[in-house]
Write a protein that holds these residues in place. Structure first.
Motif, mmCIF file in Angstrom:
data_model
loop_
_atom_site.group_PDB
_atom_site.id
_atom_site.type_symbol
_atom_site.label_atom_id
_atom_site.label_comp_id
_atom_site.label_asym_id
_atom_site.label_seq_id
_atom_site.Cartn_x
_atom_site.Cartn_y
_atom_site.Cartn_z
ATOM 1 N N THR A 252 0.813 -1.219 0.000
ATOM 2 C CA THR A 252 0.000 0.000 0.000
ATOM 3 C C THR A 252 0.847 1.271 0.000
ATOM 4 N N SER A 253 2.181 1.127 -0.167
ATOM 5 C CA SER A 253 3.108 2.276 -0.158
ATOM 6 C C SER A 253 2.910 3.126 1.092
ATOM 7 N N SER A 254 2.850 2.449 2.231
ATOM 8 C CA SER A 254 2.522 3.111 3.492
ATOM 9 C C SER A 254 3.726 3.241 4.401
ATOM 10 N N GLU A 255 3.652 4.214 5.306
ATOM 11 C CA GLU A 255 4.679 4.412 6.331
ATOM 12 C C GLU A 255 4.122 3.882 7.654
ATOM 13 N N ILE A 256 4.681 2.774 8.099
ATOM 14 C CA ILE A 256 4.147 2.096 9.282
ATOM 15 C C ILE A 256 5.294 1.725 10.211
ATOM 16 N N THR A 257 5.054 1.866 11.509
ATOM 17 C CA THR A 257 5.976 1.359 12.528
ATOM 18 C C THR A 257 5.297 0.210 13.261
ATOM 19 N N ILE A 258 5.944 -0.941 13.257
ATOM 20 C CA ILE A 258 5.427 -2.115 13.975
ATOM 21 C C ILE A 258 6.155 -2.165 15.308
ATOM 22 N N LYS A 259 5.426 -2.038 16.395
ATOM 23 C CA LYS A 259 6.008 -1.902 17.723
ATOM 24 C C LYS A 259 6.215 -3.261 18.403
ATOM 25 N N ASN A 260 7.285 -3.336 19.194
ATOM 26 C CA ASN A 260 7.516 -4.494 20.085
ATOM 27 C C ASN A 260 7.363 -5.818 19.341
ATOM 28 N N VAL A 261 8.227 -6.018 18.338
ATOM 29 C CA VAL A 261 8.081 -7.174 17.455
ATOM 30 C C VAL A 261 8.827 -8.409 17.946
ATOM 31 N N GLY A 262 9.694 -8.269 18.959
ATOM 32 C CA GLY A 262 10.519 -9.408 19.353
ATOM 33 C C GLY A 262 11.538 -9.728 18.278
ATOM 34 N N VAL A 263 12.363 -8.741 17.932
ATOM 35 C CA VAL A 263 13.290 -8.842 16.800
ATOM 36 C C VAL A 263 14.146 -10.100 16.863
ATOM 37 N N GLU A 264 14.639 -10.440 18.037
ATOM 38 C CA GLU A 264 15.559 -11.574 18.150
ATOM 39 C C GLU A 264 14.897 -12.901 17.813
ATOM 40 N N GLN A 265 13.569 -12.964 17.834
ATOM 41 C CA GLN A 265 12.873 -14.216 17.532
ATOM 42 C C GLN A 265 12.313 -14.261 16.105
ATOM 43 N N LEU A 266 12.616 -13.254 15.283
ATOM 44 C CA LEU A 266 12.055 -13.207 13.932
ATOM 45 C C LEU A 266 12.857 -14.014 12.924
ATOM 46 N N GLY A 267 14.069 -14.429 13.293
ATOM 47 C CA GLY A 267 14.872 -15.235 12.374
ATOM 48 C C GLY A 267 15.148 -14.515 11.068
ATOM 49 N N ILE A 268 14.946 -15.213 9.934
ATOM 50 C CA ILE A 268 15.288 -14.640 8.622
ATOM 51 C C ILE A 268 14.126 -13.864 7.995
ATOM 52 N N ILE A 269 13.026 -13.693 8.718
ATOM 53 C CA ILE A 269 11.861 -13.015 8.133
ATOM 54 C C ILE A 269 12.210 -11.613 7.630
ATOM 55 N N PRO A 270 12.839 -10.738 8.446
ATOM 56 C CA PRO A 270 13.172 -9.408 7.909
ATOM 57 C C PRO A 270 14.080 -9.475 6.684
ATOM 58 N N MET A 271 15.077 -10.364 6.704
ATOM 59 C CA MET A 271 16.005 -10.476 5.587
ATOM 60 C C MET A 271 15.282 -10.901 4.309
ATOM 61 N N MET A 272 14.316 -11.813 4.409
ATOM 62 C CA MET A 272 13.607 -12.268 3.222
ATOM 63 C C MET A 272 12.756 -11.154 2.626
ATOM 64 N N PHE A 273 12.164 -10.299 3.470
ATOM 65 C CA PHE A 273 11.430 -9.152 2.924
ATOM 66 C C PHE A 273 12.390 -8.161 2.268
ATOM 67 N N GLN A 274 13.574 -8.016 2.826
ATOM 68 C CA GLN A 274 14.568 -7.153 2.200
ATOM 69 C C GLN A 274 14.978 -7.694 0.839
ATOM 70 N N ARG A 275 15.052 -9.011 0.688
ATOM 71 C CA ARG A 275 15.376 -9.604 -0.610
ATOM 72 C C ARG A 275 14.230 -9.399 -1.609
ATOM 73 N N MET A 276 13.041 -9.110 -1.091
ATOM 74 C CA MET A 276 11.924 -8.727 -1.960
ATOM 75 C C MET A 276 12.017 -7.265 -2.371
ATOM 76 N N GLY A 277 13.014 -6.560 -1.835
ATOM 77 C CA GLY A 277 13.210 -5.157 -2.172
ATOM 78 C C GLY A 277 12.561 -4.189 -1.221
ATOM 79 N N ILE A 278 12.027 -4.702 -0.114
ATOM 80 C CA ILE A 278 11.309 -3.849 0.829
ATOM 81 C C ILE A 278 12.300 -3.217 1.798
ATOM 82 N N ASN A 279 12.230 -1.918 1.914
ATOM 83 C CA ASN A 279 13.095 -1.164 2.822
ATOM 84 C C ASN A 279 12.470 -1.188 4.215
ATOM 85 N N LEU A 280 13.179 -1.787 5.150
ATOM 86 C CA LEU A 280 12.703 -1.779 6.536
ATOM 87 C C LEU A 280 13.890 -1.527 7.451
#
Length: 434
Positions: A252-280
């Motif tokens: 949706t080309s939106s500016e969103i902040t996702i709070k309190n995500v438990g970053v250390e437990q997300l594994g490769i999820i953020p990296m895979m979205f980055q490989r989709m070209g998504i800036n996070l």
């Protein structure tokens, strides 16, 4: 039957906090059956599947003190085992797949457990062999009534043993682990699932007095104890919701902040979205997604098409492949989505094709997506949610589409997402529950 009416094509903005993890909640709530003491669980997601499990424990005789919608105390001092043979139990338990994990605790504590064929999403074969083979190795006797589709496990005495699981089943590992913690002797589980949900369950059991080593690995060792005590446990943020919100922001080309995500437990999820070209951007324990007009799918080093496939942890969770698929429809570039575990989970792509997406369904497990690069928006459509994750993928598609969409069978979405329409309205989404 409720439905969602969505006016798509509008950007979202603001902050959103993920609910407690559904898959963890189903495990740790079943674990309260292992003790007669009171167990307090915090950050419980207020969703249909979890509430149905809590209701099931209540009619089984567990005393439930619901402090608020997300905190609950359970006291399983007087469990009614006779109820497990009733028609009411069969009806309640068969509608909820996660309730299969009451069997391990019941077997460990009472020496017997009964269960009907579980329900859940219609996403392909989801066999239960791993559960029952594990119980048998611990010394239980397994019986299946094919006519009534009813499972029975009983044991006069169980003993710790070594076992190599035929698959790294998450619910199978959880069930066997809960059976083993009260089983005399040493139990070794090799090829165990090691998802954060299992790690959390293990930590909870340890706080109750269990002796477990190897937490976070695929080799668990359990020294059986005679009894467990109560505890206070807090459920992790839901990684599937986190991934869903990342995909929603990109589409949706939106500016969103996702709070309190438990970053250390997300594994490769953020990296895979980055490989989709998504800036996070990871900021503390939050994820910030800025507005992006376009995002481009990466390729492999040799220039070949990117493949995104599910795999046992720490690989990519299969619950997010539907989200990756829909996000790819508006990317620049192409990707092969390979759903290895379930053969019916990609069958919702025909609905995306009707909305204007370019997708080739290669076979029940693979789909090739040729991204539109947001040059042609998806069209609004009348849709039906076939399962929880596909339902949210269609919701994301509808929010990005031009025009009005209607999503039927949203009870599937409600099974896994807490007040999703209200939380998205707070971000500016034009969504109504009808």
């Amino acid at each position: 039957m409720n439905c969602f009416e969505i006016e798509g094509g509008h950007r979202l903005k603001g902050e959103i906090t993920p609910q407690g993890a559904k898959n963890e909640a189903l495990q740790v709530i079943c674990a309260v059956l292992l003790t007669s003491d009171t167990v307090r669980i915090n950050n419980i997601p207020d969703i249909v599947d979890v509430n149905n499990l809590i209701d099931l424990l209540g009619v089984m005789g567990v005393v439930i003190n619901r402090i608020n919608r997300n905190t609950c105390e359970f006291t399983a001092a007087d469990v009614n085992l006779e109820f497990l043979q009733s028609v009411d139990f069969k009806k309640r338990a068969s509608s909820l797949r996660g309730s299969i994990m009451i069997m391990g605790p019941l077997l460990a504590r009472f020496g017997k457990a009964y269960f009907p064929k579980p329900g859940g999403d219609k996403i392909g074969r989801r066999r239960l062999d791993t559960h029952f083979i594990g119980f048998e190795k611990l010394g239980a006797t397994f019986n299946f009534d094919a006519e009534d589709i009813f499972y029975t496990v009983e044991a006069s005495a169980m003993k710790g043993t070594y076992m190599l699981l035929d698959e790294a089943s998450v619910t199978g590992t959880a069930n066997i682990l809960m059976a083993a913690v009260l089983t005399p002797g040493k139990t070794t589980i090799y090829n165990a699932a090691c998802e954060p949900y299992l790690q959390q369950l293990s930590k909870m059991l340890i706080s109750m007095g269990a002796k477990i080593s190897g937490v976070g690995s695929n080799l668990l060792e359990i020294e059986g104890v005679s009894e467990l005590k109560g505890c206070d446990h807090t459920i992790l943020p839901d990684m599937i919701e986190v991934g869903s919100f990342i995909g929603m922001a990109a589409m949706t080309s939106s500016e969103i902040t996702i709070k309190n995500v438990g970053v250390e437990q997300l594994g490769i999820i953020p990296m895979m979205f980055q490989r989709m070209g998504i800036n996070l951007q990871v900021v503390g324990d939050d994820i910030y997604i800025p507005t992006q007009e376009h995002y481009e799918i990466d390729t492999f080093i040799d220039g070949s098409i990117m493949t995104i496939a599910d795999a046992p942890w720490p690989g990519l969770t299969p619950d997010l492949l539907s989200v990756f698929l829909v996000v790819a429809t508006q990317a620049k570039g192409s990707v092969l989505i390979h759903q290895k575990m379930f053969e019916s989970r990609l069958f919702f792509v025909d609905k995306l094709i009707d909305m204007g997406a370019r997708i080739i369904l290669c076979d029940p497990h693979r789909a090739t997506v040729i991204g539109l690069n947001k040059e042609n928006a998806l069209r609004g459509a009348n849709l039906t949610s076939p399962d929880i994750r596909a339902g949210v993928a269609l919701l994301i598609a509808a929010l990005s589409a031009q025009g009005k969409s209607t999503i039927q069978n949203i009870e599937q979405i409600d099974r896994g997402y807490q007040n999703i329409d209200g939380r998205l309205q707070n971000l500016g989404a034009r969504i109504k529950r009808i």
